[in-house]
Write a protein that holds these residues in place. Structure first.
Motif, short mmCIF file in Angstrom:
data_model
loop_
_atom_site.label_atom_id
_atom_site.label_comp_id
_atom_site.label_asym_id
_atom_site.label_seq_id
_atom_site.Cartn_x
_atom_site.Cartn_y
_atom_site.Cartn_z
N GLY A 45 0.71 -1.34 -0.05
CA GLY A 45 0.17 -0.03 -0.04
C GLY A 45 0.87 1.17 -0.06
N LEU A 46 1.71 1.61 1.17
CA LEU A 46 2.35 2.76 1.21
C LEU A 46 3.77 2.07 1.79
N ASP A 47 4.60 2.08 1.32
CA ASP A 47 5.92 1.43 1.73
C ASP A 47 6.37 2.22 2.80
N GLY A 48 7.35 1.57 3.55
CA GLY A 48 8.05 2.05 4.76
C GLY A 48 8.78 3.47 4.39
N ILE A 49 9.36 3.61 3.25
CA ILE A 49 10.01 4.95 3.14
C ILE A 49 9.29 5.81 2.99
N GLY A 50 8.12 5.62 2.13
CA GLY A 50 7.16 6.75 1.95
C GLY A 50 6.16 6.93 3.48
N LEU A 51 6.15 5.96 4.09
CA LEU A 51 5.36 6.34 5.62
C LEU A 51 6.32 7.13 6.17
#
Length: 223
Positions: A45-51
């Motif tokens: 969904g939203l990867d850790g970097i984007g999060l």
């Protein structure tokens, strides 16, 4: 893996909130107060970097990134996004807990950020401490306030501790392994990329010429 880490960390006395994907994690982050976040790079969904980037828009909470073994691009991208440290999978629970404890100790350096447009609260009154000045950069060691040209600068706990380490040795070259030991609490030679990327973030907030690179040795704070 998520269930395993949740059970293991709860056995160490931590309260854990787990999310199966990045968007759920972001929603949970916005609804609750957390002392620390562990973000897997490969979240759906939203990867850790984007999060991590979303978190850094509003919060200085410590962030520990979890990456697949040997994936240097993910590690660098996570640190550039604002993560304080990282571990690689598979990771031993004892190592994970050690990194968590180190980050939480670092977090005691940083006061909670004030709401947008509001001055930082100081319920105990003026904090004792020394006022350090390096050109237009000022650091109040008691209140842990940092300003450039009189404008307050918000630093993560790791960035703040790194700056304090430089300020304690102005003009002195600090080697990367020394910074890893004193700031990140590594008792061994860790990955120097965490130092390089944190210095890069500091430069972005304090000014590009504030911290000088001494090639082959390390970094120093200009007097």
């Amino acid at each position: 893996m998520r269930r395993s880490f949740t059970v293991s960390l709860e056995r160490y006395g931590y309260t854990v909130r787990a999310a199966a994907d990045g968007l759920t994690g972001l929603e949970s982050f916005r609804d609750e107060d957390f002392d620390l976040l562990i973000l897997d790079v490969m979240l759906p969904g939203l990867d850790g970097i984007g999060l991590c980037r979303k978190v850094r828009e509003t919060s200085l909470v410590p962030v520990l990134m979890m990456s697949a073994r040997g994936d240097g691009l993910d590690i660098v991208s996570g640190l550039e996004a604002g993560a304080d440290d990282y571990v690689v999978k598979p990771v031993d629970t004892n190592v994970l807990v050690a990194r968590i404890r180190s980050l939480l100790r670092r977090a005691t350096y940083a006061p909670a950020p004030a709401a947008a447009g509001q001055p930082a609260a100081d319920p105990a009154g003026p904090a004792e401490g020394e006022l350090l000045a390096f050109g237009d950069l000022t650091i109040h060691t008691g209140g842990l306030d940092v300003a450039v040209g009189g404008t307050p600068v918000a630093l993560t706990p790791t960035e703040l501790k790194l700056l304090l380490e430089f300020a304690a040795h102005p003009g002195i070259v600090l080697e990367r392994h020394t910074l890893l030991r004193n700031v990140w609490d590594y008792g061994w030679d860790g990955d120097s990329r965490v130092v390089d990327l944190c210095v890069q973030r500091l430069r972005g907030k304090l000014g590009r010429d504030r911290i000088e690179t001494v090639r082959g040795f390390g970094y120093k704070l200009r007097r």
